[in-house]
Enzyme design. Structure first.
Site, short mmCIF file in Angstrom:
data_model
loop_
_atom_site.label_atom_id
_atom_site.label_comp_id
_atom_site.label_asym_id
_atom_site.label_seq_id
_atom_site.Cartn_x
_atom_site.Cartn_y
_atom_site.Cartn_z
N GLY A 1 2.32 4.68 1.65
CA GLY A 1 2.56 5.23 3.08
C GLY A 1 3.96 4.57 3.46
O GLY A 1 4.86 3.95 2.75
N CYS B 1 4.69 5.98 10.49
CA CYS B 1 4.38 6.87 9.33
C CYS B 1 5.48 7.86 8.85
O CYS B 1 5.19 8.73 8.34
CB CYS B 1 3.04 7.65 9.26
SG CYS B 1 1.49 6.38 9.67
N TYR C 1 5.73 2.94 7.64
CA TYR C 1 5.50 1.96 8.36
C TYR C 1 4.37 2.06 9.38
O TYR C 1 4.13 3.40 9.83
CB TYR C 1 6.70 1.60 9.38
CG TYR C 1 7.82 0.78 8.94
CD1 TYR C 1 8.15 -0.37 8.68
CD2 TYR C 1 9.04 1.43 8.46
CE1 TYR C 1 8.72 -1.27 8.02
CE2 TYR C 1 10.19 0.91 7.91
CZ TYR C 1 10.02 -0.59 7.87
OH TYR C 1 11.05 -1.33 7.02
N GLY D 1 -3.89 3.90 4.42
CA GLY D 1 -3.01 3.57 3.50
C GLY D 1 -4.02 2.66 2.40
O GLY D 1 -4.81 1.85 2.83
N ILE E 1 -8.11 1.73 6.47
CA ILE E 1 -7.95 2.31 7.48
C ILE E 1 -7.80 1.57 8.78
O ILE E 1 -7.96 0.37 8.84
CB ILE E 1 -9.24 3.27 7.94
CG1 ILE E 1 -10.06 2.64 8.52
CG2 ILE E 1 -9.44 4.20 6.55
CD1 ILE E 1 -11.33 3.49 9.03
N HIS F 1 -0.29 -2.90 13.64
CA HIS F 1 -1.52 -3.44 13.74
C HIS F 1 -1.57 -4.34 14.68
O HIS F 1 -0.65 -5.09 15.13
CB HIS F 1 -2.15 -4.05 12.45
CG HIS F 1 -2.21 -3.16 11.33
ND1 HIS F 1 -2.96 -2.04 11.03
CD2 HIS F 1 -1.74 -3.40 9.63
CE1 HIS F 1 -3.05 -1.54 10.09
NE2 HIS F 1 -2.17 -2.37 9.16
N ARG G 1 0.96 -1.07 0.13
CA ARG G 1 0.08 -0.01 0.09
C ARG G 1 0.74 1.20 -0.04
O ARG G 1 1.91 1.09 0.25
CB ARG G 1 -0.88 -0.25 1.32
CG ARG G 1 0.02 0.02 2.37
CD ARG G 1 -0.77 0.44 3.82
NE ARG G 1 -0.03 -0.05 4.86
CZ ARG G 1 1.28 0.80 5.29
NH1 ARG G 1 1.56 1.82 4.69
NH2 ARG G 1 1.79 0.29 6.37
#
Length: 230
Positions: A77, A181, A79, A152, A164, A82, A75
């Site tokens: 962006g 980011c 790092y 992203g 998101i 999650h 994607r």
């Protein structure tokens, strides 16, 4: 960005944590099926085990530790993190039916999150030159803002995937393993960190309502049914 034909988007919530490679492959296959006209749009809500993902602009020096697995997301962006307590929403939308405007899509996703937070009296906003959703933190000093949601996306053949991540109650210490980011002068926050006690199902319900107000109707689908169509 609602479709002119108002065809409903499949709304899927996975109860169990989803391994990242499995989710990534599922998104790719679904996006390809949508592009080919063989499947409809979907929004997929889930949680991942603790992990880091690298976007196409990731700088290797921004990965500070290998305490969690690291995956190449593909994607936009840099790092991001999650993990449990974070609601990830993957969106597989057909932009051929929604205006073919990627900038409008990103602004719509930011607005979706801002609308959701407003329902819990959390004032959030965009930040000029930065993608994502931010909460001002004057308690931390002048000009301080914390990121509460990352965005992203990737678009292939005018079909989106990724999406998101919204922090409900993750372990914010897990962000210490990366420069999130690529941003070094601000922090990250969550519902819990801001003193807002909201359960994941409550936030999911609000996300659905606010999504429909911007993107159009949805229809409930199980994750088993979603994965069978991939």
């Amino acid at each position: 960005m609602a479709r002119a034909d108002l065809m409903p988007v499949q709304w899927v919530i996975s109860a169990a944590p989803m391994p990242y490679p499995e989710a990534l492959e599922a998104m790719r296959r679904r996006a390809a099926a949508i592009a080919a006209g063989d499947a409809g749009e979907a929004v997929w809500l889930l949680e991942h085990p603790p992990l880091y993902t690298a976007g196409t602009s990731a700088v290797p020096a921004d990965l500070l530790t290998d305490r969690f697995p690291v995956y190449d997301a593909g994607r936009g962006g840099q790092y991001t993190y999650h993990g449990p307590g974070q609601r990830v929403a993957y969106l597989m939308l057909d932009l051929r039916e929604r205006g073919r405007d990627i900038r409008c899509l990103v602004q719509g996703l930011e607005g979706w999150v801002i609308d959701t937070l407003a329902a819990y009296n959390v004032v959030a906003e965009r930040s000029a030159g930065r993608i994502g959703v931010w909460v001002n933190r004057p308690d931390k000093g002048p000009g301080r803002a914390d990121k509460i949601a990352a965005i992203g996306v990737r678009v292939s053949k005018w079909v989106t995937f990724h999406g998101i991540s919204l922090n409900i109650s993750p372990d914010l210490d897990h962000y210490a393993g990366i420069v999130p980011c690529g941003i070094t002068d601000q922090g990250v926050t969550s519902f819990e960190d801001l003193g807002q006690l909201a359960s994941m199902p409550e936030v999911d319900s609000t996300l659905r309502t606010t999504f429909e107000s911007r993107f159009g109707p949805t229809v409930t689908t199980t994750d088993e049914a979603l994965l069978r169509t991939l």
